[in-house]
Each structure stands twice: as C-alpha cells, then as structure tokens.
Design a protein around this motif. Structure first.
Motif, short mmCIF file in Angstrom:
data_model
loop_
_atom_site.label_atom_id
_atom_site.label_comp_id
_atom_site.label_asym_id
_atom_site.label_seq_id
_atom_site.Cartn_x
_atom_site.Cartn_y
_atom_site.Cartn_z
N ALA A 248 26.33 -0.42 9.36
CA ALA A 248 27.59 -1.42 8.27
C ALA A 248 26.91 -1.29 6.79
O ALA A 248 27.73 -1.24 6.67
CB ALA A 248 27.19 -2.69 9.04
N VAL A 249 25.76 -0.99 7.40
CA VAL A 249 25.40 -1.25 6.19
C VAL A 249 25.77 -0.08 5.11
O VAL A 249 26.30 -0.02 3.57
CB VAL A 249 23.52 -1.17 5.65
N ASP A 250 26.14 1.43 5.84
CA ASP A 250 26.91 2.81 5.33
C ASP A 250 28.14 2.25 4.93
O ASP A 250 28.88 2.30 3.66
CB ASP A 250 26.55 3.78 5.52
N MET A 251 28.86 1.53 5.90
CA MET A 251 30.36 1.27 5.77
C MET A 251 30.73 0.43 4.10
O MET A 251 31.33 0.52 4.00
CB MET A 251 30.73 0.80 6.92
N LEU A 252 30.18 -0.79 4.27
CA LEU A 252 29.67 -1.86 2.99
C LEU A 252 29.64 -0.55 1.37
O LEU A 252 30.47 -1.24 0.78
CB LEU A 252 28.65 -2.44 3.46
N ASP A 253 28.57 0.12 1.62
CA ASP A 253 28.26 0.91 0.39
C ASP A 253 29.68 1.90 0.27
O ASP A 253 30.20 1.92 -0.29
CB ASP A 253 27.25 1.81 0.72
N GLN A 254 30.13 2.65 1.06
CA GLN A 254 31.68 3.57 0.82
C GLN A 254 32.44 2.99 0.61
O GLN A 254 33.82 3.01 -0.48
CB GLN A 254 31.98 4.14 1.94
N LYS A 255 32.90 1.66 0.88
CA LYS A 255 34.10 0.44 0.90
C LYS A 255 33.67 -0.21 -0.93
O LYS A 255 34.49 -0.21 -1.78
CB LYS A 255 34.24 -0.63 1.13
N MET A 256 32.35 -0.72 -1.07
CA MET A 256 32.55 -0.56 -2.38
C MET A 256 32.54 0.11 -3.45
O MET A 256 33.08 -0.43 -4.32
CB MET A 256 30.77 -2.17 -2.90
#
Length: 102
Positions: free
Chosen positions: A31-39
């Motif tokens: 989830a952290v990786d997904m959020l970082d990529q989106k941001m």
C-alpha cells in the motif's frame, strides 16, 4: 495478543513510522508503494502543487478506483471473504459427519 510492529516507510521522500501487526506488514508495504507511485505520478504531471494537495488527489484517485471496481461488477473482497468463510464452515460440518462414521 498480537504484537504491533513499528515500520519506518518513505512516501515522496518523507519518513513515516506506522504501527502494523506483523501479519499485515507485506500488505502495508504494498500500500505504501502504491501510494508513493500515485503521489509521484501526480507530482510529475505538474498539474498539482503542494504535498497536501498531491496527497488528497492520490487519495481521491485510489478511492475512485476502489469504488469503480466494486460498482462495475468487480471484486468485492469483503463479500469474497464472507463467502469463503461460509464454504469453510460447510466443509468443516461435512468432515465432522465423516469422522463420526469411523
């Protein structure tokens, strides 16, 4: 009682410490990786400035994707888990009856 682990994660170059049960660590890191990529994608588009606005846009995008998955006949995880639970209960009951035969 399960232990809570403290994880240090990085999102958009900023460090955060997050409490997490050990069994959920892998999912949290995803989830952290997904959020970082989106941001980062939002920031790199150049249309949104400021970390707060980028975070809000990322949250809205993720929520929208989630809602579309559920509404468009996609995969509802909670419903899927309930169904699996009912199937497991049925199997357990059937196995109890079989064990009584021996």
């Amino acid at each position: 009682m399960s232990d809570i682990k403290q994880l240090d994660v990085t999102i958009m170059g900023r460090e955060f410490r997050i409490a997490c049960p050990p069994a959920e660590e892998a999912a949290l890191l995803q989830a952290v990786d997904m959020l970082d990529q989106k941001m980062r994608g939002i920031r790199d588009s150049g249309n949104v400035m400021g970390i707060d606005k980028i975070a809000i846009m990322a949250a809205l995008n993720i929520a929208h994707e989630f809602m579309n998955t559920r509404i468009a006949g996609g995969f509802d995880v909670a419903d899927f888990r309930r169904r699996i639970g009912r199937m497991q209960d049925t199997i357990d009951e059937a196995l109890k009856e079989q064990q009584q035969l021996f």
